[in-house]
Design an enzyme around this catalytic site. Structure first.
Site, PDB file in Angstrom:
ATOM      1  N   TRP A 185      -5.175  18.789   7.354  1.00 28.27           N
ATOM      2  CA  TRP A 185      -5.266  19.136   5.944  1.00 28.27           C
ATOM      3  C   TRP A 185      -4.019  18.677   5.169  1.00 28.27           C
ATOM      4  O   TRP A 185      -3.633  17.536   5.233  1.00 28.27           O
ATOM      5  CB  TRP A 185      -5.580  20.623   5.791  1.00 28.27           C
ATOM      6  CG  TRP A 185      -6.951  20.953   6.326  1.00 28.27           C
ATOM      7  CD1 TRP A 185      -7.284  21.291   7.603  1.00 28.27           C
ATOM      8  CD2 TRP A 185      -8.198  20.907   5.596  1.00 28.27           C
ATOM      9  NE1 TRP A 185      -8.645  21.457   7.730  1.00 28.27           N
ATOM     10  CE2 TRP A 185      -9.235  21.239   6.518  1.00 28.27           C
ATOM     11  CE3 TRP A 185      -8.550  20.637   4.267  1.00 28.27           C
ATOM     12  CZ2 TRP A 185     -10.582  21.293   6.146  1.00 28.27           C
ATOM     13  CZ3 TRP A 185      -9.886  20.707   3.901  1.00 28.27           C
ATOM     14  CH2 TRP A 185     -10.885  21.030   4.830  1.00 28.27           C
ATOM     15  N   SER A 186      -3.368  19.560   4.427  1.00 30.60           N
ATOM     16  CA  SER A 186      -2.321  19.103   3.502  1.00 30.60           C
ATOM     17  C   SER A 186      -1.030  18.682   4.174  1.00 30.60           C
ATOM     18  O   SER A 186      -0.128  18.172   3.495  1.00 30.60           O
ATOM     19  CB  SER A 186      -2.033  20.183   2.455  1.00 30.60           C
ATOM     20  OG  SER A 186      -3.069  20.223   1.503  1.00 30.60           O
ATOM     21  N   CYS A 187      -0.916  18.827   5.480  1.00 32.14           N
ATOM     22  CA  CYS A 187       0.209  18.171   6.164  1.00 32.14           C
ATOM     23  C   CYS A 187       0.170  16.673   5.895  1.00 32.14           C
ATOM     24  O   CYS A 187       1.195  15.991   5.978  1.00 32.14           O
ATOM     25  CB  CYS A 187       0.153  18.430   7.662  1.00 32.14           C
ATOM     26  SG  CYS A 187       0.397  20.143   8.154  1.00 32.14           S
ATOM     27  N   LYS A 215      -0.074  15.235   3.132  1.00 30.58           N
ATOM     28  CA  LYS A 215       0.709  14.884   1.954  1.00 30.58           C
ATOM     29  C   LYS A 215       2.105  14.409   2.329  1.00 30.58           C
ATOM     30  O   LYS A 215       2.685  13.553   1.650  1.00 30.58           O
ATOM     31  CB  LYS A 215       0.793  16.071   0.991  1.00 30.58           C
ATOM     32  CG  LYS A 215      -0.537  16.425   0.334  1.00 30.58           C
ATOM     33  CD  LYS A 215      -0.373  17.586  -0.627  1.00 30.58           C
ATOM     34  CE  LYS A 215      -1.661  17.888  -1.378  1.00 30.58           C
ATOM     35  NZ  LYS A 215      -2.724  18.454  -0.515  1.00 30.58           N
ATOM     36  N   TYR A 263      -0.249  22.896  -8.038  1.00 30.39           N
ATOM     37  CA  TYR A 263      -0.561  22.196  -6.795  1.00 30.39           C
ATOM     38  C   TYR A 263      -1.743  21.247  -6.957  1.00 30.39           C
ATOM     39  O   TYR A 263      -2.857  21.660  -7.263  1.00 30.39           O
ATOM     40  CB  TYR A 263      -0.853  23.215  -5.713  1.00 30.39           C
ATOM     41  CG  TYR A 263      -0.990  22.649  -4.336  1.00 30.39           C
ATOM     42  CD1 TYR A 263      -0.056  21.753  -3.834  1.00 30.39           C
ATOM     43  CD2 TYR A 263      -2.037  23.050  -3.508  1.00 30.39           C
ATOM     44  CE1 TYR A 263      -0.167  21.248  -2.553  1.00 30.39           C
ATOM     45  CE2 TYR A 263      -2.157  22.552  -2.217  1.00 30.39           C
ATOM     46  CZ  TYR A 263      -1.225  21.656  -1.750  1.00 30.39           C
ATOM     47  OH  TYR A 263      -1.332  21.153  -0.480  1.00 30.39           O
TER      48      TYR A 263
END
Length: 398
Positions: free
Chosen positions: A64-66, A68, A154
Site C-alpha cells: 500500500w502507501s509504503c 510512496k 493526504y
C-alpha cells in the site's frame, strides 16, 4: 506459529515481539527486517500467506502507501542529478497541468501533499487506475480543493500519478521502469511497481481489517458526507478500493506509485539501507538532508488528524492525545523518515541511528498509521539501540 529466519542476539526483543504479534495480536502472516550499520540484524517471517499456505522466505505482498517512499525516491534521484528542480512549477515539466488554479503549483507541493488534489470530483470509469494517461489527464484538468501550497491533506491515491507523471516526463521512462532500473535492480531488491506475472505465485493476498470499535475520523467523514474529500478519495477510484480488487492481476501489474508496490520487509528495509548510511552512493548527503526535513505539519485536511511530511515521506507524529480511534501515528525519531501503508506496513530509515527498517503483513489493522503490531517491532528496535521515549511516544537518544 513461530518465526523463521535470523535474528542477532542483541535484537532478541524484536524476535520476541514478532512472536507475540503472531501469538497474541492477531497477526496472520508477516515479515520484519532490520538493518543497522548496513548489516542485516533481523530477517524474520512467519504465519500464513493464505489459509494452509505458510509465509515463506520469499513471500511478498501489497504494501500500500509504503509505495510512496519508492516513488518519492525516484523524484529525488532526478533532483540530485539536476534534471528536476523541486522548487520549479510543475508546468515546467508537465505543461498541461497548469489549468484551473494549478498554475502556481510547485513540484515540491506534489511531494508534500500540498497540491490540493487528494481526490477527483469527475466520476472515474471502471479500471481507471490501470490507465496512466487517463489518470494523468484527469488530474491535469481538475480544479484543486485548495490553493496549492497553502495547506496539506493526504493525497492517498493521487500521489503516485502526480509525482510519477513528473518522473515520467523528466526521465522519459514509466515510473515502474525508472524504479526498477535505477533503484530496485542496482540495490538487488525484490520490490516492484508493476509486478511481473511470473511473480504472482509468491503474493500473499490482503486480509481486510476487522471492524474497529470506533471508526477513525477520516472514515466518519467519508461515510457521512459523500461530497467530502475523504469520500471522494475512497469512493471515486474506478473500483480500485472495492473489496478484493487490489489483489487482482490487473492491480498488481499496474505501475501504481501511490499504493501499488509489491515487496516484503527485506525489500522495504533494503530500499532505505543506503539512506540510513548517509546516501551510500544512491543519493548525496546534501540530497539526503533535503529529503529528511519536515515540510508540512498540521491537522491534515483529509485525514482529520495531525500529520507531518517531508518531501514525499512521512515523519514522526504523535496522536496519543486523540480519541482512541485516531491515535495511530508514527512513533519514530525526529531524524527518521519513510512511509507507512494502509493496514500498518511500514518502511523507513533513521540516518542518525544508521537504521533501515521494514515490516509487512497480510492482515490489515483498522487505523491510519503504524499499527500496534508494527509499532511494537519499531519500539523494540529503538530500545535495543539505546533510545528512550518521550511522553508522546517519539523516540530520542539520551
Amino acid at each position: 506459529m513461530t518465526a523463521q529466519g535470523t535474528c542477532d542476539q542483541r535484537f532478541a526483543q524484536v524476535s520476541e515481539e514478532f512472536d507475540r504479534n503472531l501469538g497474541e495480536r492477531g497477526e496472520v502472516g508477516a515479515s520484519v527486517c532490520v538493518i543497522v550499520d548496513g548489516e542485516v540484524v533481523v530477517d524474520l517471517w512467519g504465519g500464513e500467506a493464505a489459509p494452509g499456505v505458510p509465509w515463506l522466505n520469499d513471500t511478498i505482498g501489497h504494501v500500500w502507501s509504503c509505495t510512496k517512499g519508492a516513488t518519492a525516491l525516484c523524484a529525488h534521484l532526478l533532483a540530485q542529478r539536476g534534471e528536476l528542480d523541486l522548487n520549479a512549477p510543475v508546468t515546467r515539466y508537465w505543461p498541461e497541468y497548469g489549468t484551473r488554479g494549478k498554475e502556481g503549483t510547485l513540484v515540491r507541493h506534489l511531494l508534500t501533499h500540498q497540491a490540493g488534489l487528494p481526490a477527483l470530483r469527475t466520476p472515474l470509469p471502471p479500471g481507471a487506475f490501470y490507465d496512466w494517461k487517463l489518470m494523468a489527464d484527469a488530474l491535469a484538468g481538475e480544479e484543486p480543493f485548495w490553493t496549492p501550497g497553502t495547506m496539506h491533506g493526504y493525497h492517498g491515491l493521487t500521489f503516485g500519478y502526480l509525482v510519477g507523471e513528473v518522473v515520467r516526463r523528466v526521465s522519459g521512462r514509466s515510473l515502474g521502469t525508472f524504479f526498477r532500473e535505477e533503484i530496485a535492480e542496482p540495490l538487488g531488491l525484490e520490490f516492484w511497481l508493476g509486478l511481473p506475472e511470473e511473480q504472482e505465485r509468491r503474493v500473499a493476498p490482503t486480509i481486510q481489517a476487522d471492524p474497529p470499535p470506533a471508526m477513525p475520523s477520516f472514515y466518519v467523514n467519508a461515510f457521512s458526507d459523500p461530497a467530502s474529500m475523504a469520500a471522494l478519495l475512497i469512493g471515486n477510484t474506478g473500483g480500485y478500493m472495492n473489496p478484493g480488487e487490489s489483489d487482482t492481476r490487473d492491480a498488481h501489474a499496474a505501475e501504481y506509485g501511490a499504493v501499488g508496490g509489491i515487496t516484503n520487509a527485506r525489500g522495504l528495509a533494503g530500499m532505505y539501507r543506503p539512506l540510513s548510511l548517509g546516501g551510500d552512493g544512491l543519493v548525496s548527503p546534501q540530497q539526503l538532508a533535503i529529503m529528511s526535513l519536515t515540510q508540512s505539519a498540521a491537522t491534515d485536511a483529509v485525514l482529520a488528524v495531525p500529520s507531518r511530511f517531508a518531501l514525499g515521506f512521512m515523519k514522526a507524529v504523535d496522536n496519543n492525545h486523540l480519541p482512541e480511534a485516531d491515535r495511530e501515528g508514527a512513533h519514530l525519531t525526529e531524524t527518521a523518515f519513510g512511509h507507512a501503508g494502509m493496514g500498518g506496513s511500514v518502511g523507513f530509515c533513521d540516518p542518525a541511528a544508521r537504521l533501515a527498517f521494514g515490516y509487512t503483513m497480510n492482515k490489515q489493522g483498522a487505523g491510519l498509521g503504524i499499527n500496534p503490531r508494527g509499532q511494537a517491532l519499531v519500539d523494540a528496535t529503538y530500545r535495543t539501540l539505546g533510545y528512550q521515549q518521550a511522553y508522546g511516544g517519539i523516540w530520542y537518544i539520551s
